[in-house]
Design an enzyme around this catalytic site. Sequence first.
Site, PDB file in Angstrom:
ATOM      1  N   SER A 108       0.817  -1.214   0.000  1.00 11.75           N
ATOM      2  CA  SER A 108       0.000   0.000   0.000  1.00 11.75           C
ATOM      3  C   SER A 108       0.851   1.264   0.000  1.00 11.75           C
ATOM      4  CB  SER A 108      -0.954  -0.039   1.204  1.00 11.75           C
ATOM      5  OG  SER A 108      -1.885   1.001   1.152  1.00 11.75           O
ATOM      6  N   ASP A 249      -1.170   1.396  -3.964  1.00 11.28           N
ATOM      7  CA  ASP A 249      -2.000   0.306  -4.502  1.00 11.28           C
ATOM      8  C   ASP A 249      -3.375   0.781  -4.949  1.00 11.28           C
ATOM      9  OD1 ASP A 249      -3.021   0.649  -1.891  1.00 11.28           O
ATOM     10  OD2 ASP A 249      -3.612  -1.444  -1.743  1.00 11.28           O
ATOM     11  N   ASP A 251      -5.973   2.313  -3.557  1.00  9.72           N
ATOM     12  CA  ASP A 251      -7.227   2.199  -2.807  1.00  9.72           C
ATOM     13  C   ASP A 251      -7.482   3.398  -1.895  1.00  9.72           C
ATOM     14  OD1 ASP A 251      -5.389   1.694  -0.791  1.00  9.72           O
ATOM     15  OD2 ASP A 251      -6.297  -0.191  -0.126  1.00  9.72           O
TER      16      ASP A 251
END
Length: 453
Positions: A108, A249, A251
């Site tokens: 992430s 990532d 998100d």
Amino acid sequence: MILDDKKLFGTDGIRGKANTYPITPEIALRVGQALGALLKEKYPEEKQYTVLIGKDTRLSGYMLEQALASGLNSMGVWVQLTGPLPTPGIGFLAQNMRVSAGLVISASHNPYYDNGIKIFFKDGFKISSKEEKTIEEMVFSKEIKANGVEVGRTRRIVDAAGRYIVFAKNAFPKNQSLKGLKMVLDCANGSAYKVAPAIFRELGAEVITLGDKPNGFNINEESGALYPEKTAEVVLKEGAHVGLSLDGDGDRLIMVDEKGRILNGDPILGICAIYLKNQKQLNQGKVVVTHLSNSGLDQSLSSYGISFIRTDVGDRNVVKKMREENIDLGGESSGHIIFLNHSTTGDACIAGINVLACMKETQKSLSSLKDQIQEKPQVSLKVNVKEKVELSSIPNYDQLIKDVKENLSNEGRVLIRYSGTEPLVRIFVEGNKQALIQEQAQKIHAFLEKQLS
């Protein structure tokens, strides 16, 4: 970062320094085998098991991709590799392609030298903590046995990015386009570096891209959601209408208005909630937020007749509560925004699309929409730790927190918690006066740094 050698999963999958326990090829292979065994228990009716594996742009992704695929293949599971793709893209494709599960290799927002593994089942949702525990037990046991000559195969699929682009664009109103909108888009040199610019350009926007040249080492490096100041600088320089900063990532989303002001997840969530409520599209008139969400967001939403439910930090916890309460919109101040009618997890592109749709439909600038949301001053600090000890066991800790709350005249909030993905303790203080909460947060920081670093 996992500090317990018998524990793999944190708040968002498995995460740690690449090529160091637990992010090693050996553990990845065992995770693949354990997932293969779990799938056969969970879906005994399936004749062939297939798992998607996607990743971000870290160099170590190649190493982990092969190890996971080998573990799955040894259990008779077929594997399809998507290459770099945002985490929500794997959640979508796991469901859309009717496969058994989806894996994401990513850490992430962490630096390039970290990596991690996230797991989705065929419904597109992240696996539960109970299922994580089952995988952990399998990894550390000797019970997993390969299937002899019955092995799977691995192949790459070439149309995964295109499928996700079409999926994301479907979140934008069919009768509208983004023609005339000038935007800055920072992809953090991460997994969205190809798909995100394509999504917004195909919707008609003029897109100025940053962080779209990954080299295996520069993911999140002074770019993306962790450094939205760079986006703000370019927005002002180019006279853009809006800026979007994604994490590694894809998100999480942080936005910038045309005045160069930075919006974290709270005002983004608030803008979308108010718009959907006005359109009579906010299911039950409620949203789900976390304990870190700004109290000003609560008050702003209440003035529009929108109620809220708080839950623990972590987008998986937000999604869990949304599903339990039949609520379509939720999110975190960190930038995870979940539209359950579109996606099964936080999705930066879909969140951005929804805010831009609101701007287009209302003909309002992002700054005017942002001004609907009032925020209280907050301070967030972090301390690197050698060991995650029980905070209340530290001498004088409880008295310190009590004193801080009294100094805030009981009008503020204090939350201290360990990160579930890094060796950190996070300090959060909210109140009515910026100088006061800064002083109190620094006091806690100095104390914990002395005790834990």
